[in-house]
Design a protein around this motif. Sequence first.
Motif, PDB file in Angstrom:
ATOM      1  N   UNK A   1       0.810  -1.294  -0.130  1.00 43.94           N
ATOM      2  CA  UNK A   1      -0.215   0.018  -0.152  1.00 43.94           C
ATOM      3  C   UNK A   1       0.796   1.193   0.030  1.00 43.94           C
ATOM      4  N   UNK A   2       1.986   1.054   0.767  1.00 42.04           N
ATOM      5  CA  UNK A   2       3.093   2.278   0.728  1.00 42.04           C
ATOM      6  C   UNK A   2       3.473   2.627  -0.640  1.00 42.04           C
ATOM      7  N   UNK A   3       3.691   1.652  -1.139  1.00 47.21           N
ATOM      8  CA  UNK A   3       4.494   1.264  -2.494  1.00 47.21           C
ATOM      9  C   UNK A   3       3.462   2.358  -3.282  1.00 47.21           C
ATOM     10  N   UNK A   4       2.353   1.851  -3.357  1.00 42.03           N
ATOM     11  CA  UNK A   4       1.248   2.493  -4.335  1.00 42.03           C
ATOM     12  C   UNK A   4       1.033   3.795  -4.092  1.00 42.03           C
ATOM     13  N   UNK A   5       0.953   4.325  -2.978  1.00 44.32           N
ATOM     14  CA  UNK A   5       0.807   5.713  -2.274  1.00 44.32           C
ATOM     15  C   UNK A   5       2.070   6.618  -2.849  1.00 44.32           C
ATOM     16  N   UNK A   6       3.205   6.092  -2.447  1.00 42.56           N
ATOM     17  CA  UNK A   6       4.235   6.680  -2.839  1.00 42.56           C
ATOM     18  C   UNK A   6       4.429   7.044  -4.384  1.00 42.56           C
ATOM     19  N   UNK A   7       4.129   5.819  -5.152  1.00 41.92           N
ATOM     20  CA  UNK A   7       4.034   6.160  -6.586  1.00 41.92           C
ATOM     21  C   UNK A   7       3.129   7.103  -7.138  1.00 41.92           C
ATOM     22  N   UNK A   8       1.835   7.171  -6.617  1.00 39.93           N
ATOM     23  CA  UNK A   8       0.921   8.170  -6.906  1.00 39.93           C
ATOM     24  C   UNK A   8       1.510   9.710  -6.387  1.00 39.93           C
ATOM     25  N   UNK A   9       2.143   9.758  -5.397  1.00 42.97           N
ATOM     26  CA  UNK A   9       2.478  10.994  -4.936  1.00 42.97           C
ATOM     27  C   UNK A   9       3.509  11.538  -5.861  1.00 42.97           C
ATOM     28  N   UNK A  10       4.656  10.461  -6.029  1.00 44.44           N
ATOM     29  CA  UNK A  10       5.732  10.829  -6.686  1.00 44.44           C
ATOM     30  C   UNK A  10       5.537  11.188  -8.195  1.00 44.44           C
ATOM     31  N   UNK A  11       4.446  10.644  -8.888  1.00 43.56           N
ATOM     32  CA  UNK A  11       3.749  10.957 -10.086  1.00 43.56           C
ATOM     33  C   UNK A  11       3.211  12.342 -10.226  1.00 43.56           C
ATOM     34  N   UNK A  12       2.667  12.543  -9.184  1.00 47.87           N
ATOM     35  CA  UNK A  12       1.994  13.824  -9.104  1.00 47.87           C
ATOM     36  C   UNK A  12       2.975  14.911  -8.916  1.00 47.87           C
ATOM     37  N   UNK A  13       3.969  14.776  -8.094  1.00 50.72           N
ATOM     38  CA  UNK A  13       4.809  15.752  -7.939  1.00 50.72           C
ATOM     39  C   UNK A  13       6.022  15.960  -9.178  1.00 50.72           C
ATOM     40  N   UNK A  14       6.187  14.900  -9.733  1.00 47.57           N
ATOM     41  CA  UNK A  14       7.076  14.721 -10.892  1.00 47.57           C
ATOM     42  C   UNK A  14       6.285  15.247 -12.095  1.00 47.57           C
ATOM     43  N   UNK A  15       5.017  15.548 -12.138  1.00 42.54           N
ATOM     44  CA  UNK A  15       4.144  16.205 -13.356  1.00 42.54           C
ATOM     45  C   UNK A  15       4.247  17.601 -13.017  1.00 42.54           C
ATOM     46  N   UNK A  16       4.737  18.038 -11.830  1.00 41.85           N
ATOM     47  CA  UNK A  16       4.995  19.717 -11.579  1.00 41.85           C
ATOM     48  C   UNK A  16       6.168  20.135 -11.943  1.00 41.85           C
ATOM     49  N   UNK A  17       7.086  19.186 -12.086  1.00 44.24           N
ATOM     50  CA  UNK A  17       8.528  19.749 -12.527  1.00 44.24           C
ATOM     51  C   UNK A  17       8.690  19.354 -13.806  1.00 44.24           C
ATOM     52  N   UNK A  18       8.955  20.244 -14.714  1.00 44.91           N
ATOM     53  CA  UNK A  18       9.026  20.392 -16.125  1.00 44.91           C
ATOM     54  C   UNK A  18      10.407  19.178 -16.534  1.00 44.91           C
ATOM     55  N   UNK A  19      10.016  18.538 -17.396  1.00 52.18           N
ATOM     56  CA  UNK A  19      10.806  17.200 -17.751  1.00 52.18           C
ATOM     57  C   UNK A  19      12.151  17.851 -18.188  1.00 52.18           C
ATOM     58  N   UNK A  20      12.350  18.918 -18.943  1.00 53.42           N
ATOM     59  CA  UNK A  20      13.456  19.263 -19.513  1.00 53.42           C
ATOM     60  C   UNK A  20      14.317  19.926 -18.325  1.00 53.42           C
ATOM     61  N   UNK A  21      13.744  20.136 -17.176  1.00 54.68           N
ATOM     62  CA  UNK A  21      14.521  20.689 -15.974  1.00 54.68           C
ATOM     63  C   UNK A  21      15.153  19.264 -15.122  1.00 54.68           C
ATOM     64  N   UNK A  22      14.500  18.193 -15.376  1.00 55.44           N
ATOM     65  CA  UNK A  22      14.781  16.989 -14.465  1.00 55.44           C
ATOM     66  C   UNK A  22      16.096  16.175 -15.241  1.00 55.44           C
ATOM     67  N   UNK A  23      16.527  16.508 -16.444  1.00 53.24           N
ATOM     68  CA  UNK A  23      17.523  15.962 -17.016  1.00 53.24           C
ATOM     69  C   UNK A  23      18.284  14.900 -16.568  1.00 53.24           C
TER      70      UNK A  23
END
Length: 182
Positions: free
Chosen positions: A160-182
Amino acid sequence: MEAINYLLDFVFNALVWVLVLRLWLQLVKADFYNPFSQFIVKVSNPMVVPLRRVVPGLGGIDLATLLLAYLVASLKFIVIPLLNSGGFDIPSSMIFGALYLLKQTGVLLFIIMLVMALMSWVVQGYNPTQVIFHQLTEPFLRPIRRIIPNIGGLDLSVLVAFLLLNVINIFIGGAIPVWRML
């Protein structure tokens, strides 16, 4: 240039993870004499101790380590774009740095839980690293275990923690532009 970007990304990730682990170990009051704790402290001391002379702690929180982790995370969004395109924006770098710090903390928690799960299958008996990982993850897994108890001897709280962390990380990762994550 890709190799330089990769190496810089690795260095920034490693620095952020070490600083987050140091702060996290202090917050959960982990065993300071554990070899893993000693490694984290010795690696981070050259960066944290000088800043600690200027930035005091507050209510048991090591503000110097937190500030340094935030500055390193924000610096990533200044250094890498500067090397690639020649331009950067300090206010957005600070915002992306805070989001990146949160995301990397979630990624670190995910990795620790994954390693902990693998170690539970392989390691027999006492292992000091496994003890520290348990101390680090217990505050996150305990609330889940209250809701979802062990079923037939299986601890589903990690899943359950894996699922929650992945959802949160996807949400936060979506807020950071891909070109800035190099």
